[in-house]
Each structure stands twice: as C-alpha cells, then as structure tokens.
Design an enzyme around this catalytic site. Structure first.
Site, PDB file in Angstrom:
ATOM      1  N   HIS A   1      -6.269   0.686  -2.074  1.00 42.09           N
ATOM      2  CA  HIS A   1      -6.712   1.848  -1.285  1.00 42.09           C
ATOM      3  C   HIS A   1      -7.488   1.473  -0.031  1.00 42.09           C
ATOM      4  O   HIS A   1      -7.852   2.353   0.749  1.00 42.09           O
ATOM      5  CB  HIS A   1      -7.553   2.777  -2.162  1.00 42.09           C
ATOM      6  CG  HIS A   1      -6.744   3.493  -3.212  1.00 42.09           C
ATOM      7  ND1 HIS A   1      -5.673   4.303  -2.909  1.00 42.09           N
ATOM      8  CD2 HIS A   1      -6.827   3.481  -4.556  1.00 42.09           C
ATOM      9  CE1 HIS A   1      -5.156   4.780  -4.021  1.00 42.09           C
ATOM     10  NE2 HIS A   1      -5.821   4.302  -5.035  1.00 42.09           N
TER      11      HIS A   1
ATOM     12  N   ARG B   1      -7.618  -6.569  -6.168  1.00 40.30           N
ATOM     13  CA  ARG B   1      -6.692  -5.529  -6.626  1.00 40.30           C
ATOM     14  C   ARG B   1      -5.519  -5.462  -5.674  1.00 40.30           C
ATOM     15  O   ARG B   1      -5.709  -5.326  -4.461  1.00 40.30           O
ATOM     16  CB  ARG B   1      -7.370  -4.165  -6.727  1.00 40.30           C
ATOM     17  CG  ARG B   1      -6.371  -3.101  -7.233  1.00 40.30           C
ATOM     18  CD  ARG B   1      -7.011  -1.858  -7.744  1.00 40.30           C
ATOM     19  NE  ARG B   1      -7.511  -0.972  -6.697  1.00 40.30           N
ATOM     20  CZ  ARG B   1      -7.899   0.275  -6.942  1.00 40.30           C
ATOM     21  NH1 ARG B   1      -7.828   0.768  -8.177  1.00 40.30           N
ATOM     22  NH2 ARG B   1      -8.386   1.028  -5.962  1.00 40.30           N
TER      23      ARG B   1
ATOM     24  N   ASP C   1      -2.316 -18.157  -4.635  1.00 42.06           N
ATOM     25  CA  ASP C   1      -2.326 -19.329  -3.755  1.00 42.06           C
ATOM     26  C   ASP C   1      -3.461 -19.238  -2.733  1.00 42.06           C
ATOM     27  O   ASP C   1      -4.018 -20.262  -2.325  1.00 42.06           O
ATOM     28  CB  ASP C   1      -0.987 -19.474  -3.032  1.00 42.06           C
ATOM     29  CG  ASP C   1       0.091 -20.077  -3.923  1.00 42.06           C
ATOM     30  OD1 ASP C   1       1.246 -20.191  -3.470  1.00 42.06           O
ATOM     31  OD2 ASP C   1      -0.226 -20.433  -5.076  1.00 42.06           O
TER      32      ASP C   1
ATOM     33  N   GLU D   1      -4.073   4.169 -16.280  1.00 38.73           N
ATOM     34  CA  GLU D   1      -4.584   5.322 -15.533  1.00 38.73           C
ATOM     35  C   GLU D   1      -3.570   6.469 -15.437  1.00 38.73           C
ATOM     36  O   GLU D   1      -3.565   7.244 -14.489  1.00 38.73           O
ATOM     37  CB  GLU D   1      -5.019   4.898 -14.133  1.00 38.73           C
ATOM     38  CG  GLU D   1      -4.049   4.023 -13.403  1.00 38.73           C
ATOM     39  CD  GLU D   1      -4.650   3.445 -12.128  1.00 38.73           C
ATOM     40  OE1 GLU D   1      -5.707   3.918 -11.684  1.00 38.73           O
ATOM     41  OE2 GLU D   1      -4.045   2.531 -11.555  1.00 38.73           O
TER      42      GLU D   1
ATOM     43  N   ASP E   1      -7.134   8.552 -11.152  1.00 39.57           N
ATOM     44  CA  ASP E   1      -5.685   8.669 -11.331  1.00 39.57           C
ATOM     45  C   ASP E   1      -5.344   9.232 -12.703  1.00 39.57           C
ATOM     46  O   ASP E   1      -4.409  10.023 -12.848  1.00 39.57           O
ATOM     47  CB  ASP E   1      -5.003   7.311 -11.133  1.00 39.57           C
ATOM     48  CG  ASP E   1      -4.867   6.946  -9.660  1.00 39.57           C
ATOM     49  OD1 ASP E   1      -5.240   5.820  -9.297  1.00 39.57           O
ATOM     50  OD2 ASP E   1      -4.407   7.800  -8.879  1.00 39.57           O
TER      51      ASP E   1
END
Ligand SMILES: O=C(O)C(=O)C[C@H](O)[C@@H](O)CO
Length: 256
Positions: free
Chosen positions: A48, A73, A87, A152, A178
C-alpha cells in the site's frame, strides 16, 4: 561464514512480545527516523506504500544493524518478486491475501534455495550474500528466512487450520481491514462479527507452532489483540502519525 542471523526470526521463536510499526513513506530517510523510536520491527510496505525494489533496498540498508528489524511486505506472493527482495537483503517477508495451504506451501518454496525450494541462485549479484563475500550463503540462507503470511479474507479464515500445518510458515498475520471488508464490513474492523473472527483466529494461531500477528493503531484495541494472543503486534503507521499530528497542530493554530 553463514548467512546473517535473522534476529526477528530468533525473537519470534523465543516467544517474546514484538511491537512493530508500518513504514509507509517508501523512503530510507523516513525509515531511519522511525527506527529511532525503538520498534522491534518495521514493515517496509510494498503493498500500500509507493515502494519499488530500489526503495525497499535503501530502507534495508539504513535499517541494517539497528534494533528495528525490517519486515518487507510484497504486493502479492509472486515468486519472482520474492527472489528479488531476498537478493536485496530481506530475510523476513509479509505476504498478503493468503487463502490456502497450497498457496502457503508455494510461498515457502519460493523463499528457499533448492532442494527445499525454487529460489533462483544469483548470490554473486546479491546484496544478501554481501556480493558473494559469504561463500556458503546459498547453503545457509534458507534457515534465516522468516515467512509471515496474511490471512485477511473469509476464505483464508476457513483454511486457517490447514495453513497453520504448513512447515516453513513462521507466523500468521490477521489483516483486520481487509478481513472486515471481505466479511461485509468495509471500514469497520471493529464490527462484532469481525472481532469474534479475529479473536478465534488469533487464539488458533497462538495455539499452533506459528506466531500470531496483527495491526491496531488504537491503543485499547491493540491491548485486546495482545490478550487474544498476538505476539508480533503492529501498533502504529508512520504516515498516519505524521498526518494526524500535522492536522492537529494546524487545527490548534486555526482556533488560536
Ligand atoms: O488488512 C489489513 O488491515 C492490513 O493488512 C493492514 C493494512 O493493510 C496496513 O496497510 C495498515 O493500514
């Protein structure tokens, strides 16, 4: 010389309460400022917040060696994106919208080098291996991965017991906004039906071998979630903290 220890994973396994904050400015300077508060973990939010791989990497760089452990996230659990952020140096991932054990198993495999998984071997180019300065990175990195999945939706709640049985998942984060929206309560995660679902889910997660996580910016709600079993508990969002403080300040002077 093995892959660096994932302090967040170790702390999660110890059972210690871990308080976190969302880092939503998509900016290393801002992440460095929030880290001075001493949160145990900071979510570098690629879902977000306007993050890209380079801004995520820059935040990983400024948080290296600090108390606040970075939790990255991703927008969704795509294996190519997981490969890139691992990585870049991420060791703890928070993956949204997980709704099945099969999806969780695929995420575990995407975070591990063969034979446990399918993570591509490009350690010579990877910041994570200190650009191949850690010679046995590919054989020791898997053990330091911490995978947190977000449940969620109602479908995810229905599959929770099966998700909790997936080896390689370290924690399950309940996304109240959510979940509430999917249950028919958009913008109202405090609705009774949503709260009952959250309470049951946190209890089930806490009773498993995984850690339970959630976010609550309201103090009393966060205390309740802690009582219900949350161990990695996000208690703030940096963008909200600044926006609310700035508006309150101007509102005060407007009325002076
Ligand atoms: O569904 C939720 O609630 C979450 O996953 C947390 C929010 O997405 C986070 O962006 C804070 O608003």
């Amino acid at each position: 010389m093995p892959a660096p220890e994932n302090r967040f994973k170790s702390a999660l396994a110890s059972g210690r309460m871990l308080y976190g904050c969302w880092a939503g400015f998509a900016d290393a300077y801002a992440a460095e400022i929030v880290a001075t508060a001493g949160f145990d973990w900071l979510v570098i939010d690629g879902e977000h917040a306007p993050n890209d791989l380079r801004t995520i990497m820059q935040q990983l760089q400024v948080l290296e060696g600090r108390h606040s452990a970075p939790v990255v996230r991703l927008p969704m659990g795509e294996s190519w994106a997981i490969k890139q952020v691992l990585d870049a140096g991420a060791q703890t991932l928070l993956i949204p919208m997980v709704e099945s054990a099969a999806q969780a198993r695929d995420l575990v495999r995407a975070t591990r080098y063969p034979p446990e998984g399918i993570r591509g071997s490009g350690a010579a180019l990877a910041r994570a291996s200190h650009f191949a300065q850690i010679p046995d990175y590919t054989t020791t990195a898997n053990a330091q991965i911490c995978l947190l999945v977000q449940v969620e939706t109602s479908a995810g709640i229905d599959a929770l017991d099966e998700i909790l049985a997936v080896d390689g998942v370290d924690g399950v984060f309940i996304g109240p906004s959510d979940l509430g929206a999917d249950m028919g309560y958009p913008g109202d995660s405090g609705a009774r039906a949503v709260q009952d679902t959250i309470r049951d889910a946190l209890a089930r997660i806490a009773a498993s071998d995984k850690a339970a996580g959630i976010l609550a910016t309201d103090h009393d709600t966060a205390l309740t979630y802690r009582e219900w079993g949350a161990q990695f508990l996000a208690v703030g969002v940096d963008v909200v903290l600044l926006a609310q403080a700035a508006r309150a300040l101007m509102a005060r002077w407007r009325d002076e």
